[in-house]
Scaffold this motif. Structure first.
Motif, PDB file in Angstrom:
ATOM      1  N   THR A 170       0.787  -0.995  -0.079  1.00  0.00           N
ATOM      2  CA  THR A 170      -0.088  -0.118   0.156  1.00  0.00           C
ATOM      3  C   THR A 170       0.802   1.422  -0.091  1.00  0.00           C
ATOM      4  N   VAL A 171       0.538   1.741  -0.931  1.00  0.00           N
ATOM      5  CA  VAL A 171       1.155   3.292  -0.598  1.00  0.00           C
ATOM      6  C   VAL A 171       0.180   4.514  -0.880  1.00  0.00           C
ATOM      7  N   ARG A 172       0.132   4.974   0.581  1.00  0.00           N
ATOM      8  CA  ARG A 172      -0.834   6.396   0.724  1.00  0.00           C
ATOM      9  C   ARG A 172       0.004   7.436   0.439  1.00  0.00           C
ATOM     10  N   PRO A 173      -1.334   8.128  -0.602  1.00  0.00           N
ATOM     11  CA  PRO A 173       0.063   9.851  -1.353  1.00  0.00           C
ATOM     12  C   PRO A 173       0.062  10.445   0.231  1.00  0.00           C
ATOM     13  N   PRO A 174       0.885  11.344  -0.181  1.00  0.00           N
ATOM     14  CA  PRO A 174       0.455  12.321   0.744  1.00  0.00           C
ATOM     15  C   PRO A 174      -0.621  12.951   0.705  1.00  0.00           C
ATOM     16  N   VAL A 175      -1.718  13.737   1.482  1.00  0.00           N
ATOM     17  CA  VAL A 175      -2.446  14.087   1.838  1.00  0.00           C
ATOM     18  C   VAL A 175      -2.836  15.592   2.667  1.00  0.00           C
TER      19      VAL A 175
END
Length: 146
Positions: free
Chosen positions: A59-64
């Protein structure tokens, strides 16, 4: 490089494989297929196979919230650990996070996953926080790449 085949799930079969790996490694936070579909809308998910055998997922959680920070998580089923597959998944996730503009990288590990914690520490992460989610009895560990 190994003969690992890594794909982005785009249908229920791929989502089910991603879900299986997640639920085996994170038994305290079991996800439904709908949960995985929702995660796929906001995160970059991948599934890894050796031939037709399911090996792991990432999983890559993008910068938010913090535009410079992304979360990269690599999971490998216990029977396939120690063969470099986690490193391949992690390297792909790290590249993807950088492509999304991340300057800082974080990860999260369930504290009962000793292999996952050792992997993160070996790859330069340091622990930043331990906490329990509501209803959980096993702490989560947040780590940041130094």
């Amino acid at each position: 490089m190994s003969d690992l085949r890594i794909t982005q799930p785009d249908g229920d079969a791929g989502f089910a494989d991603w879900r299986h790996v997640h639920n085996v490694i994170i038994p305290t936070h079991v996800l439904s297929l709908d949960d995985v579909r929702e995660r796929a809308r906001r995160n970059h998910l991948e599934v890894a196979y050796l031939g037709d055998v399911l090996v792991g997922c990432s999983t890559v959680r993008p910068p938010v919230d913090d535009p410079a920070t992304a979360t990269v998580i690599a999971r490998v089923l216990a029977t396939h650990r120690g063969r470099g597959f986690g490193g391949e998944l992690y390297a792909r996730g790290l590249r993807r996070a950088r492509e999304l503009g991340a300057e800082a990288i974080e990860t999260v590990v369930l504290s009962s996953n000793g292999d996952g914690l050792r992997f993160a520490l070996k790859h330069g992460f340091t622990e930043t926080e331990r906490y329990l989610l509501p209803g959980d009895t096993v702490p989560w560990i947040d780590l940041r790449l130094c």
